[in-house]
Design a protein around this motif. Structure first.
Motif, PDB file in Angstrom:
ATOM      1  N   GLY A 130     -23.196  91.488  39.683  1.00  0.00           N
ATOM      2  CA  GLY A 130     -22.802  92.278  38.536  1.00  0.00           C
ATOM      3  C   GLY A 130     -22.704  91.433  37.287  1.00  0.00           C
ATOM      4  O   GLY A 130     -23.319  90.374  37.178  1.00  0.00           O
ATOM      5  N   GLU A 131     -21.907  91.943  36.346  1.00  0.00           N
ATOM      6  CA  GLU A 131     -21.758  91.293  35.043  1.00  0.00           C
ATOM      7  C   GLU A 131     -20.297  90.932  34.824  1.00  0.00           C
ATOM      8  O   GLU A 131     -19.409  91.590  35.362  1.00  0.00           O
ATOM      9  CB  GLU A 131     -22.226  92.245  33.944  1.00  0.00           C
ATOM     10  CG  GLU A 131     -23.678  92.645  34.106  1.00  0.00           C
ATOM     11  CD  GLU A 131     -24.088  93.792  33.187  1.00  0.00           C
ATOM     12  OE1 GLU A 131     -23.195  94.438  32.585  1.00  0.00           O
ATOM     13  OE2 GLU A 131     -25.302  94.024  33.076  1.00  0.00           O
ATOM     14  N   GLU A 158     -23.594  86.958  34.223  1.00  0.00           N
ATOM     15  CA  GLU A 158     -23.792  87.688  35.474  1.00  0.00           C
ATOM     16  C   GLU A 158     -23.311  86.834  36.636  1.00  0.00           C
ATOM     17  O   GLU A 158     -23.179  85.625  36.515  1.00  0.00           O
ATOM     18  CB  GLU A 158     -25.273  88.059  35.637  1.00  0.00           C
ATOM     19  CG  GLU A 158     -26.201  86.854  35.606  1.00  0.00           C
ATOM     20  CD  GLU A 158     -27.669  87.195  35.455  1.00  0.00           C
ATOM     21  OE1 GLU A 158     -27.998  88.347  35.141  1.00  0.00           O
ATOM     22  OE2 GLU A 158     -28.486  86.285  35.670  1.00  0.00           O
ATOM     23  N   SER A 189     -15.676  99.285  41.430  1.00  0.00           N
ATOM     24  CA  SER A 189     -16.653  98.481  40.709  1.00  0.00           C
ATOM     25  C   SER A 189     -16.076  97.504  39.688  1.00  0.00           C
ATOM     26  O   SER A 189     -16.831  96.723  39.122  1.00  0.00           O
ATOM     27  CB  SER A 189     -17.661  99.394  39.999  1.00  0.00           C
ATOM     28  OG  SER A 189     -16.988 100.192  39.045  1.00  0.00           O
ATOM     29  N   GLN A 190     -14.779  97.523  39.435  1.00  0.00           N
ATOM     30  CA  GLN A 190     -14.273  96.619  38.408  1.00  0.00           C
ATOM     31  C   GLN A 190     -13.041  95.847  38.871  1.00  0.00           C
ATOM     32  O   GLN A 190     -12.140  96.400  39.492  1.00  0.00           O
ATOM     33  CB  GLN A 190     -13.947  97.377  37.128  1.00  0.00           C
ATOM     34  CG  GLN A 190     -13.771  96.446  35.934  1.00  0.00           C
ATOM     35  CD  GLN A 190     -13.675  97.214  34.636  1.00  0.00           C
ATOM     36  OE1 GLN A 190     -12.757  98.002  34.459  1.00  0.00           O
ATOM     37  NE2 GLN A 190     -14.631  96.993  33.751  1.00  0.00           N
ATOM     38  N   THR A 233     -17.650  93.431  36.570  1.00  0.00           N
ATOM     39  CA  THR A 233     -18.154  94.760  36.881  1.00  0.00           C
ATOM     40  C   THR A 233     -19.261  94.616  37.920  1.00  0.00           C
ATOM     41  O   THR A 233     -20.285  93.973  37.661  1.00  0.00           O
ATOM     42  CB  THR A 233     -18.693  95.465  35.618  1.00  0.00           C
ATOM     43  OG1 THR A 233     -17.645  95.497  34.640  1.00  0.00           O
ATOM     44  CG2 THR A 233     -19.147  96.880  35.929  1.00  0.00           C
ATOM     45  N   THR A 244     -22.332  95.782  39.905  1.00  0.00           N
ATOM     46  CA  THR A 244     -23.402  96.756  39.710  1.00  0.00           C
ATOM     47  C   THR A 244     -24.073  97.159  41.022  1.00  0.00           C
ATOM     48  O   THR A 244     -24.603  98.256  41.131  1.00  0.00           O
ATOM     49  CB  THR A 244     -24.459  96.221  38.717  1.00  0.00           C
ATOM     50  OG1 THR A 244     -24.933  94.949  39.179  1.00  0.00           O
ATOM     51  CG2 THR A 244     -23.868  96.058  37.324  1.00  0.00           C
ATOM     52  N   THR A 245     -24.055  96.267  42.009  1.00  0.00           N
ATOM     53  CA  THR A 245     -24.618  96.611  43.318  1.00  0.00           C
ATOM     54  C   THR A 245     -24.015  95.702  44.391  1.00  0.00           C
ATOM     55  O   THR A 245     -23.627  94.570  44.109  1.00  0.00           O
ATOM     56  CB  THR A 245     -26.157  96.490  43.342  1.00  0.00           C
ATOM     57  OG1 THR A 245     -26.641  96.896  44.634  1.00  0.00           O
ATOM     58  CG2 THR A 245     -26.635  95.071  43.075  1.00  0.00           C
TER      59      THR A 245
END
Length: 194
Positions: free
Chosen positions: A39-40, A59, A157-158, A176, A178-179
């Motif tokens: 994620g980021e 990332e 997700s966070q 965060t 993302t996958t």
């Protein structure tokens, strides 16, 4: 004699309060875990002697307790946080350079970033009516660096991590996800093969 008796009575009362309120219960951090994912992140370092935070973003890839941390702005750099060391590579270097091989610190940072928190490493306080915990390190060497860590979860997700050091400087990290599916390239990124 009376002083010893009152001290003993106070300890017994505190133990009773802890038993009845479940002070010694283990906190369940399983919802914070990221066994694998990418994620980021955004990061803001607030130093007590500066008016503005130093901000960065990039990332990350997490596989088990191995973390690849790729800063994209303002300056590109790559970190590998592994159990045996923390390694850094900047934009012009080809090979990773060792930053630290302090096993306690390395493992603790890897656990924090991957959400694989162990109760034995911290004094844990749940922050009421939030998905946050306040963590105070129990390991002496770690306590010399970190005063506390605030760990929060916002859904699946966070994650937010706020690290306060002994000089009251804060590092606020928002991750965060993302996958949770990793490619072979992603898994290779968390290995010290470059």
């Amino acid at each position: 004699m009376l002083n010893k008796f009152s001290h003993t009575l106070w300890l017994v009362a505190m133990l009773f309060v802890c038993v009845t309120t479940n002070c010694f219960a283990q906190s369940d951090f399983s919802k914070f875990e990221i066994k694998q994912g990418k994620g980021e992140f955004s990061q803001a370092k607030h130093f007590t002697f500066l008016k503005r935070a130093i901000k960065s973003q990039g990332e990350f890839v997490i596989f088990q307790q191995q973390v690849y941390w790729h800063t994209l702005l303002p300056v590109k750099s790559e970190l590998l946080v592994l159990a045996d060391g923390i390694y850094r590579r900047n934009d012009v270097e080809q090979d990773y350079q060792v930053l630290t091989q302090d096993k306690q610190i390395n493992q603790l940072l890897a656990k924090l970033l991957s959400g694989q928190i162990q109760n034995s490493d911290w004094q844990v306080t749940a922050i009421e009516q939030t998905s946050c915990y306040l963590l105070v390190p129990t390991l002496v060497q770690v306590a010399q660096m970190f005063k506390q860590v605030k760990l929060c979860r916002n859904g699946d997700s966070q994650r937010e991590i706020v690290i306060t050091d002994q000089q009251n400087n804060n590092t606020h990290i928002t991750m965060t996800i993302t996958t949770k599916e990793l490619s072979q390239g992603d898994m290779d990124a968390v290995k010290l093969t470059h």
